[in-house]
Write a protein that holds these residues in place. Structure first.
Motif, PDB file in Angstrom:
ATOM      1  N   GLY A  11       0.199  46.587  76.128  1.00  0.00           N
ATOM      2  CA  GLY A  11       0.924  46.375  77.214  1.00  0.00           C
ATOM      3  C   GLY A  11       0.349  47.053  78.633  1.00  0.00           C
ATOM      4  N   ARG A  12      -0.399  47.826  78.522  1.00  0.00           N
ATOM      5  CA  ARG A  12      -1.059  48.618  79.696  1.00  0.00           C
ATOM      6  C   ARG A  12      -2.563  48.707  79.488  1.00  0.00           C
ATOM      7  NH1 ARG A  12       2.858  51.572  77.713  1.00  0.00           N
ATOM      8  NH2 ARG A  12       1.652  53.403  77.499  1.00  0.00           N
ATOM      9  N   TRP A  50     -12.187  45.001  71.058  1.00  0.00           N
ATOM     10  CA  TRP A  50     -11.873  44.498  72.525  1.00  0.00           C
ATOM     11  C   TRP A  50     -10.273  44.913  72.530  1.00  0.00           C
ATOM     12  CZ3 TRP A  50     -14.751  41.106  75.433  1.00  0.00           C
ATOM     13  CH2 TRP A  50     -15.761  40.897  74.849  1.00  0.00           C
ATOM     14  N   VAL A  51     -10.031  44.957  73.802  1.00  0.00           N
ATOM     15  CA  VAL A  51      -8.508  45.331  74.217  1.00  0.00           C
ATOM     16  C   VAL A  51      -8.039  44.557  75.502  1.00  0.00           C
ATOM     17  CG1 VAL A  51      -7.165  47.059  75.862  1.00  0.00           C
ATOM     18  CG2 VAL A  51      -8.749  47.815  73.970  1.00  0.00           C
ATOM     19  N   SER A  52      -6.863  43.918  75.255  1.00  0.00           N
ATOM     20  CA  SER A  52      -6.559  42.791  76.219  1.00  0.00           C
ATOM     21  C   SER A  52      -5.292  42.839  76.400  1.00  0.00           C
ATOM     22  CB  SER A  52      -7.075  41.436  75.791  1.00  0.00           C
ATOM     23  OG  SER A  52      -6.459  40.932  74.797  1.00  0.00           O
ATOM     24  N   PRO A  53      -4.466  42.412  77.355  1.00  0.00           N
ATOM     25  CA  PRO A  53      -2.849  42.335  77.582  1.00  0.00           C
ATOM     26  C   PRO A  53      -2.248  41.410  76.271  1.00  0.00           C
ATOM     27  CG  PRO A  53      -4.115  41.709  79.678  1.00  0.00           C
ATOM     28  CD  PRO A  53      -4.900  41.781  78.485  1.00  0.00           C
ATOM     29  N   GLY A  54      -1.415  41.886  75.925  1.00  0.00           N
ATOM     30  CA  GLY A  54      -0.654  41.182  75.088  1.00  0.00           C
ATOM     31  C   GLY A  54       0.130  40.221  75.816  1.00  0.00           C
ATOM     32  N   ARG A  60       0.936  36.548  71.919  1.00  0.00           N
ATOM     33  CA  ARG A  60       0.262  37.566  71.335  1.00  0.00           C
ATOM     34  C   ARG A  60       1.233  38.900  71.587  1.00  0.00           C
ATOM     35  NH1 ARG A  60      -5.766  35.971  73.465  1.00  0.00           N
ATOM     36  NH2 ARG A  60      -6.205  34.180  72.092  1.00  0.00           N
ATOM     37  N   PHE A  61       1.398  39.642  70.707  1.00  0.00           N
ATOM     38  CA  PHE A  61       2.351  40.804  70.953  1.00  0.00           C
ATOM     39  C   PHE A  61       1.742  41.984  70.535  1.00  0.00           C
ATOM     40  CE2 PHE A  61       4.615  36.850  69.509  1.00  0.00           C
ATOM     41  CZ  PHE A  61       5.513  36.600  70.911  1.00  0.00           C
ATOM     42  N   SER A  62       2.015  42.986  71.480  1.00  0.00           N
ATOM     43  CA  SER A  62       1.551  44.183  71.247  1.00  0.00           C
ATOM     44  C   SER A  62       2.536  45.057  70.120  1.00  0.00           C
ATOM     45  CB  SER A  62       1.582  45.349  72.875  1.00  0.00           C
ATOM     46  OG  SER A  62       2.949  45.205  72.764  1.00  0.00           O
ATOM     47  N   PRO A  63       2.287  45.774  69.530  1.00  0.00           N
ATOM     48  CA  PRO A  63       3.070  46.636  68.536  1.00  0.00           C
ATOM     49  C   PRO A  63       4.346  47.173  69.329  1.00  0.00           C
ATOM     50  CG  PRO A  63       0.916  47.414  68.221  1.00  0.00           C
ATOM     51  CD  PRO A  63       0.964  46.597  69.487  1.00  0.00           C
ATOM     52  N   GLN A  64       4.272  47.467  70.566  1.00  0.00           N
ATOM     53  CA  GLN A  64       5.625  47.873  71.252  1.00  0.00           C
ATOM     54  C   GLN A  64       6.210  46.606  71.655  1.00  0.00           C
ATOM     55  OE1 GLN A  64       3.320  49.848  74.577  1.00  0.00           O
ATOM     56  NE2 GLN A  64       3.987  51.943  73.767  1.00  0.00           N
ATOM     57  N   PRO A 112      -0.911  55.593  71.795  1.00  0.00           N
ATOM     58  CA  PRO A 112       0.348  55.509  72.749  1.00  0.00           C
ATOM     59  C   PRO A 112       0.883  54.229  73.081  1.00  0.00           C
ATOM     60  CG  PRO A 112      -1.293  57.077  73.620  1.00  0.00           C
ATOM     61  CD  PRO A 112      -2.084  56.388  72.550  1.00  0.00           C
ATOM     62  N   PHE A 113       0.027  53.122  72.461  1.00  0.00           N
ATOM     63  CA  PHE A 113       0.349  51.775  72.628  1.00  0.00           C
ATOM     64  C   PHE A 113       0.974  51.145  71.283  1.00  0.00           C
ATOM     65  CE2 PHE A 113      -2.973  53.446  75.142  1.00  0.00           C
ATOM     66  CZ  PHE A 113      -2.537  53.220  76.379  1.00  0.00           C
ATOM     67  N   GLY A 114       0.993  51.923  70.446  1.00  0.00           N
ATOM     68  CA  GLY A 114       1.599  51.628  69.065  1.00  0.00           C
ATOM     69  C   GLY A 114       0.607  51.066  67.859  1.00  0.00           C
TER      70      GLY A 114
END
Length: 129
Positions: A11-12, A50-54, A60-64, A112-114
């Protein structure tokens, strides 16, 4: 060349990159965008991810966003106890402390991002004979 480079949806994104730098000593190999609209390739040692916005390009969903995670990433480190402690100091939550199990020295954290991470190394030759 053949390899696997997972992509973590967060998310961040800017905060995630800073966390992975502090927690794992990650370095940015490539980055486009700014703020939280970043796509970045990071590396820890020889391992890239890689890191990208969900949700940036479809469902595409982040764990949070889903209230859980769908997988775990294993980070193999020469000094897993030190990396585990560094990750916790950087803001990760310990899920299980470092211990010897299944032929490995392992500990588990949630960043911290799940995302769930297992940090460890084999205790002997791997794979076993």
């Amino acid at each position: 060349m053949t390899g696997i480079q997972p992509e973590l949806w967060v998310g961040r994104a800017a905060e995630a990159i800073a966390f992975y730098e502090a927690a794992f000593g990650a370095r940015v190999l490539h980055q486009v965008g700014e703020g939280d609209d970043i796509v970045a390739q990071l590396a820890v040692g020889d391992a890239a991810f890689w890191v990208s916005p969900g949700g940036a390009c479809g469902p595409r969903f982040s764990p949070q966003a889903i209230g859980g995670t769908t997988g775990r990433t294993l980070l193999v480190a020469d000094e897993p106890d030190a990396m585990f402690a560094q990750a916790v100091a950087a803001g990760a939550t310990a899920a299980s402390e470092m211990a010897n199990e299944h032929g490995w020295r392992l500990g588990r954290i949630f960043d911290p991002f799940g995302h769930e991470w297992e940090i460890g190394r084999p205790l002997g030759p791997w794979p076993p004979a």
